[in-house]
Structure formats: structure tokens, C-alpha cells
Design a protein around this motif. Structure first.
Motif, PDB file in Angstrom:
ATOM      1  N   SER A  16      47.571  54.211  40.145  1.00  0.00           N
ATOM      2  CA  SER A  16      46.284  53.933  40.795  1.00  0.00           C
ATOM      3  C   SER A  16      45.852  52.491  40.558  1.00  0.00           C
ATOM      4  O   SER A  16      45.109  51.918  41.361  1.00  0.00           O
ATOM      5  CB  SER A  16      45.209  54.912  40.323  1.00  0.00           C
ATOM      6  OG  SER A  16      44.965  54.809  38.939  1.00  0.00           O
ATOM      7  N   LEU A  17      46.332  51.888  39.476  1.00  0.00           N
ATOM      8  CA  LEU A  17      46.033  50.477  39.204  1.00  0.00           C
ATOM      9  C   LEU A  17      46.753  49.573  40.198  1.00  0.00           C
ATOM     10  O   LEU A  17      46.195  48.565  40.643  1.00  0.00           O
ATOM     11  CB  LEU A  17      46.436  50.134  37.767  1.00  0.00           C
ATOM     12  CG  LEU A  17      46.207  48.701  37.292  1.00  0.00           C
ATOM     13  CD1 LEU A  17      44.730  48.317  37.377  1.00  0.00           C
ATOM     14  CD2 LEU A  17      46.724  48.519  35.860  1.00  0.00           C
ATOM     15  N   MET A  18      47.969  49.941  40.571  1.00  0.00           N
ATOM     16  CA  MET A  18      48.772  49.075  41.439  1.00  0.00           C
ATOM     17  C   MET A  18      48.183  48.957  42.842  1.00  0.00           C
ATOM     18  O   MET A  18      48.497  48.017  43.569  1.00  0.00           O
ATOM     19  CB  MET A  18      50.205  49.603  41.543  1.00  0.00           C
ATOM     20  CG  MET A  18      50.352  50.847  42.400  1.00  0.00           C
ATOM     21  SD  MET A  18      52.027  51.508  42.356  1.00  0.00           S
ATOM     22  CE  MET A  18      51.889  52.783  43.628  1.00  0.00           C
ATOM     23  N   ARG A  19      47.300  49.890  43.234  1.00  0.00           N
ATOM     24  CA  ARG A  19      46.848  49.953  44.634  1.00  0.00           C
ATOM     25  C   ARG A  19      45.356  49.681  44.799  1.00  0.00           C
ATOM     26  O   ARG A  19      44.845  49.721  45.916  1.00  0.00           O
ATOM     27  CB  ARG A  19      47.166  51.342  45.194  1.00  0.00           C
ATOM     28  CG  ARG A  19      46.330  52.442  44.556  1.00  0.00           C
ATOM     29  CD  ARG A  19      46.705  53.836  44.966  1.00  0.00           C
ATOM     30  NE  ARG A  19      45.712  54.796  44.485  1.00  0.00           N
ATOM     31  CZ  ARG A  19      46.003  55.974  43.965  1.00  0.00           C
ATOM     32  NH1 ARG A  19      47.275  56.365  43.851  1.00  0.00           N
ATOM     33  NH2 ARG A  19      45.043  56.777  43.563  1.00  0.00           N
ATOM     34  N   CYS A  20      44.634  49.415  43.715  1.00  0.00           N
ATOM     35  CA  CYS A  20      43.165  49.445  43.769  1.00  0.00           C
ATOM     36  C   CYS A  20      42.520  48.160  44.263  1.00  0.00           C
ATOM     37  O   CYS A  20      41.320  48.137  44.570  1.00  0.00           O
ATOM     38  CB  CYS A  20      42.588  49.812  42.393  1.00  0.00           C
ATOM     39  SG  CYS A  20      42.789  48.534  41.119  1.00  0.00           S
ATOM     40  N   LEU A  21      43.266  47.078  44.360  1.00  0.00           N
ATOM     41  CA  LEU A  21      42.688  45.762  44.649  1.00  0.00           C
ATOM     42  C   LEU A  21      41.850  45.691  45.929  1.00  0.00           C
ATOM     43  O   LEU A  21      40.811  45.013  45.939  1.00  0.00           O
ATOM     44  CB  LEU A  21      43.813  44.721  44.687  1.00  0.00           C
ATOM     45  CG  LEU A  21      43.433  43.259  44.897  1.00  0.00           C
ATOM     46  CD1 LEU A  21      42.412  42.791  43.870  1.00  0.00           C
ATOM     47  CD2 LEU A  21      44.674  42.372  44.858  1.00  0.00           C
ATOM     48  N   PRO A  22      42.224  46.351  47.038  1.00  0.00           N
ATOM     49  CA  PRO A  22      41.399  46.232  48.241  1.00  0.00           C
ATOM     50  C   PRO A  22      39.936  46.630  48.051  1.00  0.00           C
ATOM     51  O   PRO A  22      39.069  46.138  48.780  1.00  0.00           O
ATOM     52  CB  PRO A  22      42.099  47.168  49.236  1.00  0.00           C
ATOM     53  CG  PRO A  22      43.521  47.168  48.817  1.00  0.00           C
ATOM     54  CD  PRO A  22      43.469  47.115  47.317  1.00  0.00           C
TER      55      PRO A  22
END
Length: 267
Positions: A135-141
Motif C-alpha cells: 500500500s506504500l508503493m501506490r499511495c503517492l497520487p
């Protein structure tokens, strides 16, 4: 040429930075640092290959799920969970090469409610081990879209809890996206890192010493290495090349670190 919009420049830098880190680190994923050195010397160009037999420039689940979060937010920014989830399921239906165990478990047993599905997977299928870095790898947006930091925190927590029931995953995502939010709005990257990790379990990263843990899929270890590369590097390339050559979960560490490094330096 017209003037470059500074915010758009940072947003593009973040998304491309994440994808570049992913593509670079995809070559070396699951190898040790020594194995990388023996096989490649040092990987500093995107060459593909690796355990996933990537095409040159091909990315993995890190980039795919980041784009899924972004598309879900754009589809329904006020209540994005279901639309993000729909994007996850569409992606999963394509039978991608690389899907993390936690995410695959939740997506394959989804029962119509994301939070219940993640909780069920955590307790009944994952032996209460869902503190992965997926979930950390995808949260930036989330940090790139919302204009209020409290909204960023709320949506960040929700998108993590959709698949990762362990609070450690959500906590890492929130710290990461608070850093991203403040960098997007003008704070220097290292200042933002310092301010957001002070008083947290990641405060020791301020020293700049190498973490005493492997850069593997456990979210706490991943976050420590991401912070290390960001705090000790002076350029985007130094961040992603360092992460890609350290071994273990190289594509994800390089993607997560590359997202913030790209946000900081711009497209």
C-alpha cells in the motif's frame, strides 16, 4: 514554449520518478547486493530482464497500482475507495506478472467490502501478517491530488486499509504522503522528511546511517531504506540507482523513493 506549470512539473516528476525507479529496480528484484554486483556490476540504466523477464522500460505492480489509485481518485474524488478498488480488480484480471502475496490474497477473495476483505485476509489467510509495502508503493497520487492535508491523511489511510489491515502499513503511508504533500507545496524534501519523521519510529533515519535491516517487503524496513536513500542522496539518479543495487525488494524501494525524489526535482 510556454511557461512550465510548477505544480504540474512536480506531479509529473513524482509519477515518472516512481515508474523509473520501478523499471530500474525490476531488473535486480530478489537478488542480494552481492549477487547484483557479480551479475551486473552496477545497474544504472534501465535494461529490463530480471526475475520477471521485463522488457526494457517495462514496469511492475508498483506503477500499475499507483496508476490505479490515481484513476480511482479522478473517477470519484469525494469517495474514492470503490473506484480505486474497481481499478485494482481490472488490473488483477489482466493476470499481471508481479502481484504481492497480501494484495493477491485480498483481490482473489474480495467479498464486496474492501475493509472487511482485508481484515478477513489478515486474520484467516495471512496469519496476521499484512504489514507489507504494497500500500506504500501506490499511495503517492493521494498527496498529489488533494489540497487539504487532513483529507490526504484520511484517503491515504483508506487506500492502505483496502488491502493491508496492519496499522503499520497505514502509518508508513501517512508519513510518506505528508512528506509528499509538503514537498508539493514548496518545502524542501529533506526538511519535510525531518519534520514528518521526528517523534516517529523512523526518527533514527535523521542520522543518515544505513538501516540495520534488509530492504525487504516489510513496510517498516522498506520505509527506513526509502528515507535513507532520500536523506543521504543529492540527486534523483543517486536515489534510484542506490536503491536498485542494494538488493531484495529493489523495484519497490526504488519506486517509493523515486516518487519523492522525482517530486522534489521535477519532471
Amino acid at each position: 514554449m510556454g511557461e512550465v506549470n510548477p505544480v504540474l512539473n512536480k506531479v509529473k516528476g513524482a509519477l515518472f520518478g516512481l515508474a523509473i525507479g520501478d523499471a530500474l529496480g525490476g531488473t535486480t528484484e530478489f537478488l542480494t547486493k552481492g549477487e547484483i554486483a557479480r551479475k551486473y556490476g552496477i545497474v544504472q540504466d534501465i535494461i529490463g530482464g530480471g526475475c520477471w523477464h521485463l522488457e526494457k522500460g517495462e514496469t511492475t505492480d508498483d506503477t500499475a497500482m499507483t496508476l490505479a489509485v490515481a484513476k480511482g481518485i479522478l473517477a470519484n474524488p469525494d469517495h474514492p475507495v470503490d473506484s480505486i478498488g474497481n481499478e485494482f480488480l481490472k488490473w488483477y484480471a489482466t493476470k499481471p506478472k508481479d502481484v504481492g502475496i497480501i494484495i493477491s490474497t485480498v483481490l482473489s477473495t474480495f467479498n464486496g467490502n474492501w475493509f472487511d476483505s482485508a481484515k478477513n485476509a489478515h486474520y484467516h489467510m495471512l496469519h496476521e501478517r499484512s504489514a507489507g509495502n504494497g500500500s506504500l508503493m501506490r499511495c503517492l497520487p493521494v498527496a498529489l491530488y488533494y489540497q487539504d492535508v487532513k483529507k490526504v491523511e484520511a484517503v491515504t489511510r483508506d487506500q492502505s486499509n483496502m488491502t493491508h489491515f496492519d496499522r503499520l502499513a497505514a502509518e508508513a503511508c501517512i508519513i510518506y504522503n505528508r512528506i509528499a504533500f509538503h514537498v508539493l507545496h514548496g518545502k524542501p524534501l529533506k526538511n519535510a522528511i525531518h519534520d514528518e519523521i521526528k517523534g516517529t519510529m523512523y526518527e533514527s533515519s535523521i542520522t543518515g546511517e544505513k538501516p540495520d535491516c534488509p530492504p525487504d517487503g516489510f513496510v517498516v524496513n522498506t520505509m527506513k531504506w526509502v528515507l535513507y536513500w532520500l536523506f543521504t542522496s543529492d540527486s534523483f539518479s543517486q536515489v534510484v540507482i542506490g536503491a536498485a543495487n542494494e538488493g531484495f525488494d529493489t523495484d519497490t524501494v526504488a519506486a517509493i523513493a523515486g516518487g519523492l525524489a522525482g517530486l522534489s526535482c521535477g519532471y
